[in-house]
Scaffold this motif. Structure first.
Motif, PDB file in Angstrom:
ATOM      1  N   CYS A  28       1.563   1.067   8.047  1.00  0.00           N
ATOM      2  CA  CYS A  28       0.374   1.740   7.502  1.00  0.00           C
ATOM      3  C   CYS A  28      -0.810   0.790   7.456  1.00  0.00           C
ATOM      4  N   PHE A  29      -1.570   0.781   8.513  1.00  0.00           N
ATOM      5  CA  PHE A  29      -2.776  -0.055   8.586  1.00  0.00           C
ATOM      6  C   PHE A  29      -3.756   0.603   9.541  1.00  0.00           C
ATOM      7  N   ASP A  30      -4.998   0.077   9.554  1.00  0.00           N
ATOM      8  CA  ASP A  30      -6.031   0.743  10.347  1.00  0.00           C
ATOM      9  C   ASP A  30      -6.002   0.295  11.817  1.00  0.00           C
ATOM     10  N   ASP A  31      -6.878   0.909  12.609  1.00  0.00           N
ATOM     11  CA  ASP A  31      -6.874   0.656  14.057  1.00  0.00           C
ATOM     12  C   ASP A  31      -7.182  -0.800  14.391  1.00  0.00           C
ATOM     13  N   ASN A  59       0.818  -1.215   0.000  1.00  0.00           N
ATOM     14  CA  ASN A  59       0.000   0.000   0.000  1.00  0.00           C
ATOM     15  C   ASN A  59       0.855   1.269   0.000  1.00  0.00           C
ATOM     16  N   LEU A  60       2.181   1.115  -0.129  1.00  0.00           N
ATOM     17  CA  LEU A  60       3.052   2.294  -0.286  1.00  0.00           C
ATOM     18  C   LEU A  60       3.820   2.201  -1.599  1.00  0.00           C
ATOM     19  N   ARG A  61       4.483   3.272  -1.933  1.00  0.00           N
ATOM     20  CA  ARG A  61       5.322   3.324  -3.139  1.00  0.00           C
ATOM     21  C   ARG A  61       6.613   4.052  -2.785  1.00  0.00           C
ATOM     22  N   CYS A  62       7.388   3.454  -1.887  1.00  0.00           N
ATOM     23  CA  CYS A  62       8.622   4.100  -1.441  1.00  0.00           C
ATOM     24  C   CYS A  62       9.549   4.315  -2.637  1.00  0.00           C
ATOM     25  N   THR A  98       1.128   4.520  14.365  1.00  0.00           N
ATOM     26  CA  THR A  98       1.249   3.081  14.641  1.00  0.00           C
ATOM     27  C   THR A  98       2.270   2.823  15.738  1.00  0.00           C
ATOM     28  N   VAL A  99       3.416   3.494  15.652  1.00  0.00           N
ATOM     29  CA  VAL A  99       4.459   3.295  16.670  1.00  0.00           C
ATOM     30  C   VAL A  99       3.925   3.691  18.046  1.00  0.00           C
TER      31      VAL A  99
END
Ligand code: SF4
Ligand code: SF4
Ligand code: SF4
Length: 362
Positions: free
Chosen positions: A97-100, A18-21, A143-144
């Motif tokens: 990067c994810f939801d709760d 879900n990212l594009r680093c 998230t951290v």
């Protein structure tokens, strides 16, 4: 504990991300979204647990493992079932990067979570971006913050030209977040490709900056380590688990010895040592490749034979050396001065467990 002691079965859960680093070395965005076959995982895990009685499972990915969170939950169930009441230790490497809901599950079920964060914040904003080219830093730090109160959290830091000279600043930032372990890695050329030079760093520059940041981190009580120094506080002929080899199960059904050989079509084929047959529900192993990997000990590396730190460097990471030299027995000569420099600087007051704290795998 030196890094070669770290033994896990690794499940590369998916190719989706879900990212594009900007420097992404896995090219996950070019691959179809393939999730790992959990029948394959069960078969490999059963063999691994029976043979080793080492109940440790590592979730990693060609993309982002939580893009297959249902697969992670399923594999966790399989592992607990196969362990037959023995405690299983789970580790996850993630982009954060994810939801709760996913965070809640991870915090309650995974013992150690490595979150990728390429600080400081302004650098991460430029590099770790979404498919829409927007920053992901806010989500990563959230998230951290959330997970650190629920489980053990470390940071995986990629060092590019953008943050090469800011490693001390990053350590401060991470310390303020309440995290006490950081692993960094310098940007490398991806397998079979050439990365844009605006990201790649000179290895000796990286080593010099690392040492300064390592000293600073010690004063703060933060473990700061990297793949050049992982084994400095030990004595080993073997660099890491890839030389056993321990299984890394790829989404396309291959057994690899190494994170860097993450698909069956990898250019570093010598690191692939088995293939899942979905029809027969069996794994076929390649014994010659396994023997070759087992013989990857520093004594068999001619150019390392008279090196004074051969049992602390162990010939360096074989995935990286193979990628650079095309030969797992051939060291990367450009790296040797940097590794020797680091050892010379760090050996004076090295502490046991400094480079791979045992509490992070047990
Ligand atoms: S999170 Fe990992 S796999 Fe995804 S784009 Fe970034 S570096 Fe690549
Ligand atoms: S990338 Fe290096 S440290 Fe990681 S599994 Fe492969 S050989 Fe070992
Ligand atoms: S520093 Fe170079 S020569 Fe020495 S053991 Fe490491 S790879 Fe081999």
């Amino acid at each position: 504990m030196a890094h070669y002691n770290k033994k896990f079965i690794t499940c590369l859960m998916t190719t989706a991300c879900n990212l594009r680093c900007k420097y992404c070395i896995t090219s996950s965005m070019e691959r179809k979204n393939i999730h790992i076959d959990t029948d394959f995982v069960r078969a490999a895990m059963q063999e691994y647990f029976e043979k080793t009685r080492n109940f440790k499972v590592r979730f990693y990915s060609v993309g982002e493992p939580t893009q297959n969170i249902e697969g992670i939950k399923k594999v966790r169930e399989i592992a607990c079932d196969l362990a037959g009441g023995e405690g299983v230790y789970f580790e996850l490497l993630t982009n954060g990067c994810f939801d709760d809901e996913v965070a809640e599950w991870i915090g309650n079920h995974i013992h150690r979570v490595w979150v990728s964060y390429d600080g400081p914040r302004d650098v991460c904003d430029q590099i770790r971006v979404t498919p829409e080219d927007t920053p992901s830093t806010g989500r990563i730090l959230k998230t951290v913050e959330r997970l650190k109160d629920m489980t053990s959290v470390g940071i995986g830091l990629t060092v590019s030209l953008f943050n090469l000279r800011r490693q001390k600043e990053i350590i401060d930032e991470i310390h303020e977040l309440g995290i006490d372990c950081v692993i960094s890695k310098a940007v490398l050329n991806p397998v079979g490709k050439t990365v844009d030079d605006i990201y790649a760093v000179d290895i000796i520059d990286y080593a010099r900056e690392f040492v300064e940041a390592w000293r600073h981190a010690r004063e703060l009580g933060v473990h700061y380590t990297n793949d050049l120094v992982f084994n400095f506080d030990g004595h080993s002929s073997f660099y890491c688990r890839a030389c056993e080899p321990t299984p890394h199960l790829t989404p396309d059904g291959f057994v690899s010895s190494c994170d860097r050989a993450f698909s069956g079509d990898t250019p570093i084929q010598d690191l692939i040592y088995g293939k899942w047959d979905a029809q027969r529900k069996e794994i076929d192993y390649f014994p010659e490749r396994m023997d070759n990997l087992r013989s990857r000990r520093v004594e068999n590396m001619e150019e390392c034979s008279d090196c004074e730190i051969r049992y602390q460097c162990c010939g360096h990471c074989l995935g990286t050396t193979f990628q650079w030299t095309g030969d797992i027995f051939q060291p990367i000569r450009e790296y040797c001065p940097a590794i020797k420099f680091l050892y010379g600087e760090m050996k004076k007051d090295m502490r046991p467990g400094e480079f791979w704290p045992v509490e992070y795998t047990n």
